[in-house]
Design a protein around this motif. Structure first.
Motif, PDB file in Angstrom:
ATOM      1  N   SER A  81       0.853  -1.190   0.000  1.00 21.07           N
ATOM      2  CA  SER A  81       0.000   0.000   0.000  1.00 21.07           C
ATOM      3  C   SER A  81       0.886   1.236   0.000  1.00 21.07           C
ATOM      4  O   SER A  81       2.049   1.179   0.383  1.00 21.07           O
ATOM      5  N   HIS A 101       0.871   5.505   1.041  1.00 22.79           N
ATOM      6  CA  HIS A 101       0.189   6.466   1.903  1.00 22.79           C
ATOM      7  C   HIS A 101       0.826   7.839   1.771  1.00 22.79           C
ATOM      8  O   HIS A 101       2.005   7.955   1.456  1.00 22.79           O
ATOM      9  N   GLU A 102       0.055   8.878   2.050  1.00 27.29           N
ATOM     10  CA  GLU A 102       0.552  10.250   1.950  1.00 27.29           C
ATOM     11  C   GLU A 102       1.569  10.563   3.041  1.00 27.29           C
ATOM     12  O   GLU A 102       2.513  11.305   2.817  1.00 27.29           O
ATOM     13  N   THR A 103       1.343  10.006   4.237  1.00 25.53           N
ATOM     14  CA  THR A 103       2.236  10.308   5.356  1.00 25.53           C
ATOM     15  C   THR A 103       2.926   9.048   5.851  1.00 25.53           C
ATOM     16  O   THR A 103       2.424   7.930   5.686  1.00 25.53           O
ATOM     17  N   LYS A 147       3.295   8.313   8.955  1.00 21.56           N
ATOM     18  CA  LYS A 147       2.488   7.792  10.064  1.00 21.56           C
ATOM     19  C   LYS A 147       1.409   6.850   9.560  1.00 21.56           C
ATOM     20  O   LYS A 147       1.191   5.786  10.136  1.00 21.56           O
ATOM     21  N   ALA A 148       0.729   7.222   8.477  1.00 19.85           N
ATOM     22  CA  ALA A 148      -0.318   6.356   7.926  1.00 19.85           C
ATOM     23  C   ALA A 148       0.274   5.039   7.440  1.00 19.85           C
ATOM     24  O   ALA A 148      -0.314   3.965   7.628  1.00 19.85           O
ATOM     25  N   ALA A 149       1.450   5.104   6.821  1.00 19.13           N
ATOM     26  CA  ALA A 149       2.113   3.887   6.346  1.00 19.13           C
ATOM     27  C   ALA A 149       2.526   3.008   7.526  1.00 19.13           C
ATOM     28  O   ALA A 149       2.377   1.778   7.481  1.00 19.13           O
ATOM     29  N   ASP A 206       1.122   2.884  10.488  1.00 18.68           N
ATOM     30  CA  ASP A 206      -0.089   2.284  11.053  1.00 18.68           C
ATOM     31  C   ASP A 206      -0.527   1.069  10.237  1.00 18.68           C
ATOM     32  O   ASP A 206      -0.874   0.026  10.794  1.00 18.68           O
ATOM     33  N   ALA A 207      -0.499   1.195   8.904  1.00 14.37           N
ATOM     34  CA  ALA A 207      -0.907   0.092   8.034  1.00 14.37           C
ATOM     35  C   ALA A 207       0.089  -1.072   8.148  1.00 14.37           C
ATOM     36  O   ALA A 207      -0.308  -2.238   8.268  1.00 14.37           O
TER      37      ALA A 207
END
Length: 74
Positions: A27, A29-31, A33-35, A37-38
């Motif tokens: 996946s 992600h823009e940030t 942090k989001a990456a 978390d995933a």
């Protein structure tokens, strides 16, 4: 699908979650942090490790979700 350690790496326009040895990102992600978390969710589900790379490609953080051969004493 085999269980493999997850890596958070810089990607064009953001950050990617990639399984160790994988050609393609799981996946994007823009940030960071989001990456993270995933990637942490995948690592937790698979009982593997999460490696967070900085923009320079160096590993800056590591998070284990597997069976730790040296668990903390407590």
């Amino acid at each position: 699908m085999t269980n493999r350690n997850q890596h958070i790496v810089p990607h064009s326009g953001g950050w990617a979650v990639k399984g160790a040895g994988a050609q393609r990102a799981s996946s994007v992600h823009e940030t960071q942090k989001a990456a993270i978390d995933a990637g942490r969710g995948i690592a937790r589900n698979q009982g593997t490790e999460l490696f967070v790379h900085g923009r320079d490609g160096q590993i800056r953080e590591r998070d284990s979700h597997g069976r730790d051969p040296f668990p903390p004493k407590g």
